[in-house]
Design an enzyme around this catalytic site. Structure first.
Site, PDB file in Angstrom:
ATOM      1  N   HIS D 274       0.842  -1.204   0.000  1.00  0.00           N
ATOM      2  CA  HIS D 274       0.000   0.000   0.000  1.00  0.00           C
ATOM      3  C   HIS D 274       0.879   1.256   0.000  1.00  0.00           C
ATOM      4  O   HIS D 274       1.957   1.266   0.577  1.00  0.00           O
ATOM      5  CB  HIS D 274      -0.906   0.015   1.232  1.00  0.00           C
ATOM      6  CG  HIS D 274      -1.958  -1.042   1.215  1.00  0.00           C
ATOM      7  ND1 HIS D 274      -2.990  -1.059   0.318  1.00  0.00           N
ATOM      8  CD2 HIS D 274      -2.150  -2.129   2.007  1.00  0.00           C
ATOM      9  CE1 HIS D 274      -3.779  -2.109   0.552  1.00  0.00           C
ATOM     10  NE2 HIS D 274      -3.282  -2.783   1.561  1.00  0.00           N
ATOM     11  N   ALA D 298       4.975  -3.278   8.896  1.00  0.00           N
ATOM     12  CA  ALA D 298       4.258  -3.738   7.697  1.00  0.00           C
ATOM     13  C   ALA D 298       5.138  -3.653   6.459  1.00  0.00           C
ATOM     14  O   ALA D 298       4.947  -4.398   5.493  1.00  0.00           O
ATOM     15  CB  ALA D 298       2.980  -2.933   7.513  1.00  0.00           C
ATOM     16  N   GLY D 302       6.111  -6.455   3.273  1.00  0.00           N
ATOM     17  CA  GLY D 302       5.650  -6.075   1.943  1.00  0.00           C
ATOM     18  C   GLY D 302       4.199  -5.658   1.925  1.00  0.00           C
ATOM     19  O   GLY D 302       3.537  -5.706   0.897  1.00  0.00           O
ATOM     20  N   LYS D 303       3.671  -5.249   3.081  1.00  0.00           N
ATOM     21  CA  LYS D 303       2.293  -4.754   3.119  1.00  0.00           C
ATOM     22  C   LYS D 303       2.237  -3.276   2.781  1.00  0.00           C
ATOM     23  O   LYS D 303       1.211  -2.753   2.354  1.00  0.00           O
ATOM     24  CB  LYS D 303       1.680  -4.992   4.504  1.00  0.00           C
ATOM     25  CG  LYS D 303       1.496  -6.469   4.858  1.00  0.00           C
ATOM     26  CD  LYS D 303       1.080  -6.626   6.317  1.00  0.00           C
ATOM     27  CE  LYS D 303       0.836  -8.100   6.664  1.00  0.00           C
ATOM     28  NZ  LYS D 303       0.575  -8.286   8.113  1.00  0.00           N
ATOM     29  N   VAL D 304       3.340  -2.600   3.053  1.00  0.00           N
ATOM     30  CA  VAL D 304       3.422  -1.157   2.812  1.00  0.00           C
ATOM     31  C   VAL D 304       4.675  -0.901   1.987  1.00  0.00           C
ATOM     32  O   VAL D 304       5.735  -1.467   2.250  1.00  0.00           O
ATOM     33  CB  VAL D 304       3.479  -0.374   4.140  1.00  0.00           C
ATOM     34  CG1 VAL D 304       3.880   1.066   3.924  1.00  0.00           C
ATOM     35  CG2 VAL D 304       2.142  -0.457   4.863  1.00  0.00           C
TER      36      VAL D 304
END
Lengths: 387, 387, 387, 387
Positions: D274, D298, D302-304
């Site tokens: 994101h 995060a 690799g979420k952000v």
């Protein structure tokens, strides 16, 4: 001074004090007293044969190793009869079964650097990205097997998964079983309230894109857990009790507590709420989350028996502190209970609950039938109130 | 994996595990890991002969009995060299010395009813209003004595008070000494950062209305604590170290930490900050209180040595849980240190600090003298900046 | 539905809604409702002529600019009659009066780097080390003046300091007055519960090493604040009320609340506690700090009038959010009150309190005289209980 | 002073200040600064045409009326493109659509008494047990209709439910639409990460006991949300961005964030996380819950996007305070966006994602083929490491 009060008589802590004595004598007030009350309540009254104990689990417990070190021993000792867990706790539990390496580090690290090095961080635990990839590959391989090609609830799903994991542990000569494998062996059903929310659910979704026939049906879980809570009363010749042991909060907490409203509010059967409500959390009641909702509020919902408010304790501290302490205390003070193996009895219990519901529904329908049609009603037939 | 990381290798908690083993092996992550790090850092490096240890104390510790059970033993073992406490902790400590009764109850009581019954509540501790009245009467009687008829700092004040309390304990055959009496006996100076703020200060104020000549002078405390922190370096042939052990937060925390800026910022002497910063608190850094300010922020102020950031730990949990645990751990793992009896050396140390200050001031004055008068200056002579 | 309940009737927030309407209509539950209750309680009932309002202040409020932006306007509008503040809030307030630069940054900075660059951090506020040095130099210069060469309480101390600061503001053409200067002008006494604990106290201590005759006497503060709280009842022909407005917690909170026990517990005069108790904090009641102690607990101590429990509100949120909101709300909704100028009446009030105390003491002495000597007594004459 | 720093120039808050000005000028530090940053980031950069905005929702938001007052307006203005909510927020939202009465009360009530009076409490909101019963009856009636007699994801489920609710609102002449009905009308898909966990799920389970054919399939949700996040990049000619706006935490937060690992970790497609991560919560990072996990953590998953760390803000305050404020601010400052109606595009997006996955899988399979069989492998073919 009223009956509930005990004089505080402090004495110096001796240098060779045991854990149980430290808790019994020196955890006198504030959250230490709550932790002592939890240890004593669990060991003296909850972990007794007539009580059905539901454990809800949220927060990163298994990544810290507490799945193997604390939760599996509690399960094996027969102290936990069913579990509601986040998916993440079951997913990360598997790493240990697969013999992968997780590392204790500290929380002040450079995450951009970690990302570059393909390392994953859970607060102060660090491990390689390949731990995820390999666990995922293992999961997908298992989930593609014939066993999983149909609709099921999460208890069954985790049971089969636990079997595969257990086989692997045996094959690898793993000395200590993880939570999932232990629960499988002990017949303790594990539910998750959010089946799509975790890497397990993510892999289920991935193989669905490949054409897998596996469907996780949450309604099965709702009815199985409600049945477990309802028939908890039947133990000990009708004197059975129901306990909610809540580690953290979140959706698992709500799912464990909603078993009671499911019975009386939705299914229309008589129920009085859990008898014991024990929670370890850092969530406060005033900021809107169910995680922080207190036992007395749960009384208003019929989630907790009003008679049992004295048997409710909330301790505000880190679960990573409280869980090993209460485990060590109870293992020391409490003899193991025979396993209830609720997993094996799910089907029969749901069937009986279904019959009771259909009977109750029949009675209500007759009773509720309006003698004459109101001017305006909701679709359900209830007259619309002026509001 | 980088050097700081240790693999997590979980095994089931055995049913007869010792406290120290539970902490060493099962407190692997999150705040449990911080509590383990504190236990290990204190026992392995801080409670060593070359370290001067300052303890700050806030939150209701002595009412819970931890003054007698945990703090006094730490003092007696030589682990604590000076203390900054809230007044309340010293006041409520005295109840136990006077043999009064405090009761462990629970926090859900009707306070209006308690008020009617003349009972006082500290969260889940309850006791009679007469406990306050009698302790106050004792205090006023003692404070009217000749000993107290002059100006003094709080270390001296608490020393004399501790002597009276100790005498009473002996007279009453009290088996266990309270914190105040123990510190008196061990020559551990106790300061309070807010001398008027507690029932002790309230009674000092009351007898002032009667004409008492007792004056508590906070400036004496500031200089004595700065001197202690400054000369901590002199131990071990110049390799001495300084540790801040912070229970709670609040004004005592700030007072303990400000010893370092007092030295370099105000007195103009060279100083590098505390070497160890260990805190147990529930206060977070983001909501504005100094209680929650983290060690790294303290580095920017020169309160903590930048080199020592790895020797700082903050554990977010209830002190009533952490304090008995770390006490039991360290008493078990750590041999007693010889008492430093800093109380006896206060005067001499302040005298030396004063000389250093006056010398430094002389040097600065010469150096700072402006060659020509600026157009506009602050009263201090500093040119007013455009801002 | 019982009398205390109001139906929630939600409607979409309009895009041009005013602040007061947003609060009145959309702050319906949880801490938003508490913040609304505080705004309404303050503007409708507390900031009324018959109420004496004490403000306690902790947490880094003035560094954020809220001293000038929120607190000074409340003082100028006559809404705050006396203040108990941490020293730090008064010290950092002076920076703005001296025209120094503080910067809004963010909390994720490298403190070791800041230390190298001689920069100071207060969470997400950053400024040069010279801001401290120059403020210290200003302070020491002022404190060396004749005005300060004697014993005094902190109200007088801050009054004189405020006068110097105000002069400087005028000289510099400062458009907006800081809290210290505003309070000076409005005759609002400012106390600090921990006079040695802050850079102000540190500089007082430094000049003591030079031979300064300034002594801050905390007992004066205790008696002055007790007198203010006691005589609050005299307003409005004996219908006067007393309010405690608590920003944060800590030692200032306790000092503000202890005014009531000082009156009844220590001085032996009749008193019923504060009528209003309003707190904004993030401290919870269960972890041992007085910061988190709730109003009902204060009732058991006689700090809060049991009749007034409905007039107590605790809002758990960041003061930096709540303070500008409640200031804007009350300035908008509430007409200014005439200044009470309690600073000018301190002496007279303490004198009257002293007379009442001495009278009460005389009566108690006669009454308490034991008819026959008990076998064993405390020094105060109280028979020693078996305990 | 470095580039990120802005001087703080405080001025008195005027008595007629607007909400937006109060936030822009007086929310200078600590959590107030974070709330200001959120308002500014949302209105200046996130609520722009090229950004796909996912909202996660936990905590009792709709019971407070914020579903209608804040969330529905944000949806209608096109600011929210898809939603992950707890079931409870969608269930309690319906009460308002049905014209039922909920009451603002306070949290200090006698729950045993409430239980006797058949009243339900959500912290400081109280309503009759019949509100639950009637809402349940409405739900079951609707769910028995033909529309719901098959397998579906929760977006479709809530879409149909929203249609029924909207019809009822129209029929009843309800002036303001609830969240569920508004999202239905605007084509905003609403997902729930825990379909069985709420009274909605409880009623789905109840009718399953009657033989209903409705099955909620979580895997559909996982893939739909992953597809939405993946194709967010396609907007603005490949310059599209993805934002996570997190109210509270819990399972909805994780479900919203896991869309990214689903893409790269499980499906094996390239993804960068994101671009914006905005959270309002009271959960801290150190106590083990995902609710409190910070944006930088995060990043490691690799979420952000690491590049976007400057575009992440966490504000620690009560959502009931922050949500109305940010809504009013953004409605005032930001022009409405055209509705993306992602609901209508779900099917097509999942289909494309499926094709990409099957292609990627094919490539990996070829690449991963071991040249010779290892001695021991996991079921997935990965060689077993020594561990």
């Amino acid at each position: 001074m009223s009956a509930f009060a005990t004089p505080i008589i402090p004495a110096p802590i001796p240098d060779n004090i045991s854990l149980t004595e430290l808790i019994d004598k020196y955890f006198t007030a504030y959250n230490s007293a709550r932790l002592r009350e939890i240890c004593q309540l669990l060991s003296q009254r909850v972990f007794q044969p007539e009580v059905t104990v539901g454990l809800s689990l949220s927060g990163a417990m298994t990544p810290t190793g507490l799945g193997i070190s604390a939760l599996a021993p509690l399960v094996r000792a027969g102290f936990v009869d069913y579990i509601i867990s986040t998916g993440a706790n079951l997913y990360h539990d598997i790493h240990y079964a697969l013999g992968m390496d997780l590392y204790a580090a500290h929380p002040f690290v450079d995450d951009v650097q970690l990302r570059k090095e393909s390392k994953i961080r859970i607060y102060d635990i660090i491990f390689g990205y390949d731990v995820l990839l390999e666990t995922d590959a293992f999961l997908r391989q298992v989930l593609r097997s014939e066993t999983f090609q149909r609709r099921m609830g999460t208890a069954e799903f985790h049971y089969h998964l636990g079997r595969y994991v257990r086989e692997l542990e045996v094959q690898r000569g793993q000395p200590h079983s993880c939570l999932l494998a232990t629960a499988y062996e002990c017949g303790v059903p594990i539910y998750t309230s959010s089946p799509g929310d975790s890497s397990i659910g993510m892999n289920v979704a991935a193989i669905a894109l490949e054409g897998s026939k596996l469907i996780i049906d949450p309604a099965i879980d709702v009815n199985e857990t409600a049945a477990i809570a309802y028939f908890a009363r039947e133990a000990a010749e009708g004197n059975g009790k129901s306990a909610a042991l809540i580690i953290g909060g979140g959706s698992p907490k709500n799912f464990l507590l909603q078993t009671q409203p499911q019975i009386h509010e939705v299914l229309g059967l008589e129920e009085r709420g859990h008898d014991y409500f024990i929670q370890i959390t850092d969530a406060r009641p005033d900021t809107g989350g169910l995680s922080g909702a207190v036992p007395s509020e749960a009384v208003s919902w019929g989630k907790v028996d009003p008679q049992g408010l004295r048997d409710t304790v909330v301790c505000y501290t880190d679960s990573t502190i409280a869980l090993p302490i209460l485990t060590a205390y109870c293992l020391n003070r409490c003899r193991p209970r025979p396993l209830k193996r609720l997993y094996d009895r799910r089907g029969e219990m749901v069937e009986r609950l279904q019959q009771l519901y259909l009977q109750a529904q029949l009675q209500h329908k007759v009773k509720d039938l309006p003698t004459e049609a109101p001017v305006a009603t909701y679709p359900c037939g209830t007259p619309i109130r002026r509001g």
